[in-house]
Structure formats: C-alpha cells, structure tokens
Design a protein around this motif. Structure first.
Motif, short mmCIF file in Angstrom:
data_model
loop_
_atom_site.label_atom_id
_atom_site.label_comp_id
_atom_site.label_asym_id
_atom_site.label_seq_id
_atom_site.Cartn_x
_atom_site.Cartn_y
_atom_site.Cartn_z
N ASP A 66 0.82 -1.20 0.00
CA ASP A 66 0.00 0.00 0.00
C ASP A 66 0.86 1.26 0.00
O ASP A 66 0.42 2.31 -0.46
CB ASP A 66 -0.93 0.00 1.21
CG ASP A 66 -1.99 1.08 1.10
OD1 ASP A 66 -2.78 1.03 0.14
OD2 ASP A 66 -2.02 1.97 1.96
N ARG A 67 2.06 1.18 0.52
CA ARG A 67 2.95 2.35 0.59
C ARG A 67 3.81 2.49 -0.67
O ARG A 67 4.58 3.44 -0.77
CB ARG A 67 3.86 2.25 1.82
CG ARG A 67 3.11 2.27 3.13
CD ARG A 67 2.45 3.60 3.37
NE ARG A 67 1.20 3.44 4.09
CZ ARG A 67 0.33 4.41 4.31
NH1 ARG A 67 0.55 5.61 3.83
NH2 ARG A 67 -0.78 4.19 4.96
N ARG A 71 -0.79 1.03 -4.79
CA ARG A 71 -1.75 1.49 -3.78
C ARG A 71 -3.12 0.85 -3.98
O ARG A 71 -3.54 0.62 -5.10
CB ARG A 71 -1.89 3.02 -3.83
CG ARG A 71 -0.71 3.73 -3.23
CD ARG A 71 -0.98 5.22 -3.12
NE ARG A 71 0.14 5.88 -2.48
CZ ARG A 71 0.29 6.01 -1.18
NH1 ARG A 71 -0.61 5.50 -0.37
NH2 ARG A 71 1.32 6.63 -0.67
N THR A 72 -3.78 0.61 -2.87
CA THR A 72 -5.12 0.03 -2.92
C THR A 72 -6.09 1.00 -2.27
O THR A 72 -5.68 1.98 -1.65
CB THR A 72 -5.16 -1.31 -2.15
OG1 THR A 72 -4.85 -1.05 -0.78
CG2 THR A 72 -4.18 -2.30 -2.71
N THR A 76 -6.03 0.38 5.03
CA THR A 76 -4.90 -0.42 5.52
C THR A 76 -4.47 -0.07 6.94
O THR A 76 -3.70 -0.80 7.55
CB THR A 76 -3.69 -0.27 4.58
OG1 THR A 76 -3.47 1.11 4.33
CG2 THR A 76 -3.91 -1.00 3.28
N HIS A 164 -11.69 -5.13 -0.52
CA HIS A 164 -10.80 -5.43 -1.65
C HIS A 164 -11.61 -5.94 -2.84
O HIS A 164 -11.37 -5.53 -3.98
CB HIS A 164 -9.75 -6.45 -1.23
CG HIS A 164 -8.92 -6.96 -2.36
ND1 HIS A 164 -8.14 -6.13 -3.14
CD2 HIS A 164 -8.75 -8.21 -2.86
CE1 HIS A 164 -7.52 -6.85 -4.07
NE2 HIS A 164 -7.89 -8.11 -3.91
N ASN A 183 -2.72 -9.00 -3.59
CA ASN A 183 -3.52 -8.51 -2.46
C ASN A 183 -4.49 -9.57 -1.97
O ASN A 183 -4.68 -9.74 -0.76
CB ASN A 183 -4.30 -7.26 -2.87
CG ASN A 183 -3.41 -6.05 -3.03
OD1 ASN A 183 -2.35 -5.98 -2.42
ND2 ASN A 183 -3.81 -5.12 -3.86
#
Length: 203
Positions: A66-67, A71-72, A76, A164, A183
């Motif tokens: 995510d960082r 990215r999602t 998080t 998700h 993911n």
C-alpha cells in the motif's frame, strides 16, 4: 496331598502372571495414547505458530504494498491492530521492551519538532510501534492470548477482504487484475490464522 498343593500353587502363579501381563498391556496402551496426544498437541502448536508468522508477514506485506506504487483503496490502517494481535511473541516482547520505547520516542520527537522531515510512509509503522509500547497489560497480555484477539483479527480480515473485492469490481476481478492477485492472496492469509485459532479454542 502334595499334588493338590502343587496344582494350587501352579494356578496361583498362572493368575499372577495373567494379572501382570494385563497390567503391562494397559501400561503400554496408556503410553501409546500419551505419545499420540503429545504429538498431536505438538503438531497443533507448530501449526498455530506457523500460521501466526504467516499472518503477520502477510499483514506487513500488504502495508508495504500500500505504501508503494501498488496502492489500494483498502483501509490499511486496520492492519495495525491486526499486526498487534498476531505478531509472534519473540518480536512482540522485543518491540515492547526498551528497543521499542526508543524507537517510539525518536518517532514522536521527529514528528513533533521536525514534521517536514518525517516521511508519510513512516506514519503507520510509527503508530504500530507506539501501540506496542503503550498498550496496557490487559490488551497486550490477556486479549492477545485469548479467542477475543482472534475474533478481532477475523473481523478485520473479513472487512478488508470485502473492501478489496468491492474495489476490484467483483470476486473474479480480484484474482485476475495485475495487483489484485497479490492482495487477494495476502488477505486470504490474514483470514486463515484467526479461523484456525477460533476453531481450536471452541473445540
């Protein structure tokens, strides 16, 4: 008369021998059961420990993803309490000690007095270390080691999995998109450990 005494002694010896044999058979059966139960408990302990490590690594992996550029749209920050509850005892106790306190002190000091020099990607790891250090014993000891912690982890994992799938545009897309597969695998790994723990706490 001598023959009767001889027969009586022979019968008593046979009975004594049968009793000893029966006792030995019971002892062997009990020993086998003990070994079997110990092996089963050892296997369960190993399985729980392995899944705990896998869950923590998966949560950290999802945070790192995510960082980065992948990215999602998942929330998080929920991974912070998840990692708190699933972090293996060796790492948990190490970070809860003086080492973690120094990291938390440095992070808070930089964040307060030099906010421009505090990178955004350190916000969540800093919050995790701070949570590990300041959490009271009721949460850090009692809840972490009980089924309550596993239920909290399960709720977090289910929510992240739902979010998700929704962000991916459906269950099928979550397994076919380029970054969706990694993911999805990571979130499924988050689900396995709490389910396993709750199951064996109930049964």
């Amino acid at each position: 008369m001598g023959r009767v005494e001889y027969l009586a002694m022979k019968t008593e010896e046979e009975m004594t021998g049968n009793l000893i044999t029966a006792d030995l058979n019971e002892f062997v059966a009990a020993a086998k059961k003990l070994v079997k139960d110990a092996a089963m408990l050892g296997g369960l302990g190993f399985g729980t420990s392995f899944l705990q490590w896998a869950a923590s690594i998966s949560a950290i992996y999802l945070l790192i993803l995510d960082r980065t550029n992948w990215r999602t749209k998942m929330l998080t920050t929920l991974l912070v309490p998840y990692i708190f509850f699933t972090l293996p005892f060796v790492i948990f106790n190490f970070l809860r000690g003086d080492f973690g306190k120094w990291i938390a002190l440095i992070a808070v000091t930089i964040r307060l007095f030099c906010p421009k020099h505090f990178p955004d990607w350190l916000e969540i790891p800093g919050a995790l270390v701070l949570l590990l250090v300041v959490a009271p014993s009721l949460i850090a000891g009692t809840l972490r080691e009980s089924w309550v912690g596993a239920v909290i982890c399960l709720v977090i994992a289910c929510y992240l999995f739902h979010e998700h799938i929704k962000a991916s545009g459906g269950f099928k897309n979550s397994f076919t998109q380029k970054n969706g597969i990694s993911n999805t695998i990571g979130i499924v790994a988050l689900l396995v450990y709490p389910v396993w723990t709750i199951f064996f706490n109930i049964f």
